[in-house]
Design an enzyme around this catalytic site. Structure first.
Site, PDB file in Angstrom:
ATOM      1  N   ARG A   1      48.492  63.262  43.501  1.00 52.77           N
ATOM      2  CA  ARG A   1      47.184  63.562  42.900  1.00 52.77           C
ATOM      3  C   ARG A   1      46.503  64.748  43.605  1.00 52.77           C
ATOM      4  O   ARG A   1      45.828  65.551  42.967  1.00 52.77           O
ATOM      5  CB  ARG A   1      46.277  62.338  42.986  1.00 52.77           C
ATOM      6  CG  ARG A   1      46.855  61.104  42.310  1.00 52.77           C
ATOM      7  CD  ARG A   1      46.132  60.789  41.032  1.00 52.77           C
ATOM      8  NE  ARG A   1      46.631  59.585  40.429  1.00 52.77           N
ATOM      9  CZ  ARG A   1      45.965  58.437  40.387  1.00 52.77           C
ATOM     10  NH1 ARG A   1      44.759  58.353  40.927  1.00 52.77           N
ATOM     11  NH2 ARG A   1      46.476  57.398  39.791  1.00 52.77           N
TER      12      ARG A   1
ATOM     13  N   ASP B   1      30.745  54.413  35.181  1.00 56.54           N
ATOM     14  CA  ASP B   1      31.945  54.700  35.969  1.00 56.54           C
ATOM     15  C   ASP B   1      31.546  55.730  37.020  1.00 56.54           C
ATOM     16  O   ASP B   1      30.542  56.439  36.867  1.00 56.54           O
ATOM     17  CB  ASP B   1      33.068  55.271  35.071  1.00 56.54           C
ATOM     18  CG  ASP B   1      34.450  55.085  35.688  1.00 56.54           C
ATOM     19  OD1 ASP B   1      35.163  54.150  35.293  1.00 56.54           O
ATOM     20  OD2 ASP B   1      34.809  55.867  36.604  1.00 56.54           O
TER      21      ASP B   1
HETATM   22  C1  SAM Z   1      41.767  50.949  35.864  1.00 55.58           C
HETATM   23  S1  SAM Z   1      40.196  51.515  35.306  1.00 55.58           S
HETATM   24  C2  SAM Z   1      39.612  50.077  34.422  1.00 55.58           C
HETATM   25  C3  SAM Z   1      39.031  50.442  33.076  1.00 55.58           C
HETATM   26  C4  SAM Z   1      38.611  49.242  32.202  1.00 55.58           C
HETATM   27  N1  SAM Z   1      37.629  48.451  32.873  1.00 55.58           N
HETATM   28  C5  SAM Z   1      39.811  48.416  31.803  1.00 55.58           C
HETATM   29  O1  SAM Z   1      40.007  47.317  32.320  1.00 55.58           O
HETATM   30  O2  SAM Z   1      40.575  48.878  30.961  1.00 55.58           O
HETATM   31  C6  SAM Z   1      39.203  51.452  36.819  1.00 55.58           C
HETATM   32  C7  SAM Z   1      37.958  52.309  36.736  1.00 55.58           C
HETATM   33  O3  SAM Z   1      37.121  52.001  37.864  1.00 55.58           O
HETATM   34  C8  SAM Z   1      36.466  53.189  38.255  1.00 55.58           C
HETATM   35  N2  SAM Z   1      35.963  53.061  39.641  1.00 55.58           N
HETATM   36  C9  SAM Z   1      36.675  53.042  40.788  1.00 55.58           C
HETATM   37  N3  SAM Z   1      35.853  52.955  41.851  1.00 55.58           N
HETATM   38  C10 SAM Z   1      34.590  52.912  41.353  1.00 55.58           C
HETATM   39  C11 SAM Z   1      33.303  52.817  41.957  1.00 55.58           C
HETATM   40  N4  SAM Z   1      33.130  52.759  43.283  1.00 55.58           N
HETATM   41  N5  SAM Z   1      32.226  52.796  41.148  1.00 55.58           N
HETATM   42  C12 SAM Z   1      32.372  52.863  39.805  1.00 55.58           C
HETATM   43  N6  SAM Z   1      33.550  52.956  39.181  1.00 55.58           N
HETATM   44  C13 SAM Z   1      34.668  52.983  39.945  1.00 55.58           C
HETATM   45  C14 SAM Z   1      37.531  54.255  38.093  1.00 55.58           C
HETATM   46  O4  SAM Z   1      36.994  55.556  37.992  1.00 55.58           O
HETATM   47  C15 SAM Z   1      38.256  53.797  36.830  1.00 55.58           C
HETATM   48  O5  SAM Z   1      37.808  54.477  35.681  1.00 55.58           O
END
Ligand code: SAM
Length: 285
Positions: free
Chosen positions: A45, A154
């Site tokens: 990445r 997010d």
């Molecule tokens: C794998 S995706 C999950 C998306 C959706 N909730 C699903 O289950 O399909 C995880 C998301 O968490 C977000 N994320 C990670 N750390 C975070 C934080 N500290 N605050 C807010 N969002 C965060 C990432 O940017 C990512 O878009």
């Protein structure tokens, strides 16, 4: 790559020391925990970032992000290390539960002039909040006439921009049930777009879950799925409790299939099916 470590033909060298330095900064900024087995992921990445900046090594890159000029890049580095995999109607039993066990009460509330608030926390590029919006529209096609809102948050600004646009690749349409896709989306070329009725139910906002939450009110349902898996157990425990305190009486929280609520929040929630929890009623004094 072998055993998560770059081999001799890697373009750059990411030493374990540099890896740990990056992992520490990222965890402090986002809560995302990066154990050594994620070395290959961090390498691939961030090599893109090193290349994009025209740098020759990870040593140059880490020196840059640690310096005064590197603030923007620091944020881009954290964004690059988020995992944004998602899908419409992912883990669809949650949407079935939401429609069957929550929507009837939410419709009564809305029709009585009360607010209805749903939160998709860690919403990635919007597939989760649009799936919620379609469940609402399926039961209440004129949802826009009521005070119903989905907050979609997010940390990653790029995925939020995709959600706001509401335009996705045509191949993703297949995961949306046919009756809903026919009513609330329009296809054009190799893309499709959500109807304004769905878009207007959702507000996309940037929010880092480990920072203070500005929202004052409570939520009738929170979807926080496949986000906590990236955090340490200590942080998960703190956040589950914060989520529980943002739920209205009998509000639901839906979590990812490989997650479970841990810590003090377990005393405030009843398990209601796999990865679905309902807030206990407040004890009346
Ligand atoms: C794998 S995706 C999950 C998306 C959706 N909730 C699903 O289950 O399909 C995880 C998301 O968490 C977000 N994320 C990670 N750390 C975070 C934080 N500290 N605050 C807010 N969002 C965060 C990432 O940017 C990512 O878009």
């Amino acid at each position: 790559m072998e055993n998560g470590m770059p081999n001799v033909t890697s373009e750059f060298n990411l030493s374990l020391e540099q890896f740990h330095e990056i992992a520490q900064v990222v965890e402090r900024m986002t809560g995302i925990n990066l154990p050594e087995r994620k070395h290959a992921l961090v390498y691939s990445r961030l090599a893109r970032r090193v290349r994009a900046l025209g740098m020759k090594s990870f040593a140059d890159y880490t020196a840059f992000v640690n310096g005064t000029e590197g603030k923007d890049e620091l944020f881009k580095m954290a964004e690059a290390l988020t995992t944004n995999v998602t899908k419409f109607f992912r883990e669809d039993h949650h949407f079935e539960h939401f429609k069957t066990h929550l929507m009837p009460r939410l419709i009564s509330k809305a029709k009585a002039g009360e607010k209805v608030r749903i939160w998709s926390a860690g919403c990635s590029s919007g597939q989760e909040p649009y799936s919620i919006a379609l469940c609402i529209l399926a039961s209440l096609p004129d949802a826009r006439s009521y005070d119903i809102k989905i907050l979609a948050t997010d940390i990653n600004t790029q995925v939020l921009a995709t959600g706001r646009r509401g335009v996705y690749a045509l191949e993703d349409l297949a995961s949306i049930p046919a009756n809903l896709r026919n009513s609330w989306t329009e296809a054009s070329g190799n893309q499709f777009e959500f109807d304004e009725a769905a878009k207007r139910l959702i507000s996309f906002k940037q929010l880092n879950l480990i920072e203070p939450w500005p929202m004052k009110g409570l939520f009738n349902a929170i979807f926080c799925r496949n986000v906590m898996i990236y955090f340490s157990p200590e942080l998960q425990s703190t956040l589950w409790e914060r989520f529980a305190s943002k739920l209205d009486d009998e509000g639901m929280i839906y979590i990812g299939h490989s997650e479970r609520v841990i810590g003090p929040a377990t005393g405030k929630l009843n398990i209601e099916g796999p990865t679905a929890y309902r807030k206990k009623l407040r004890a009346v004094a």
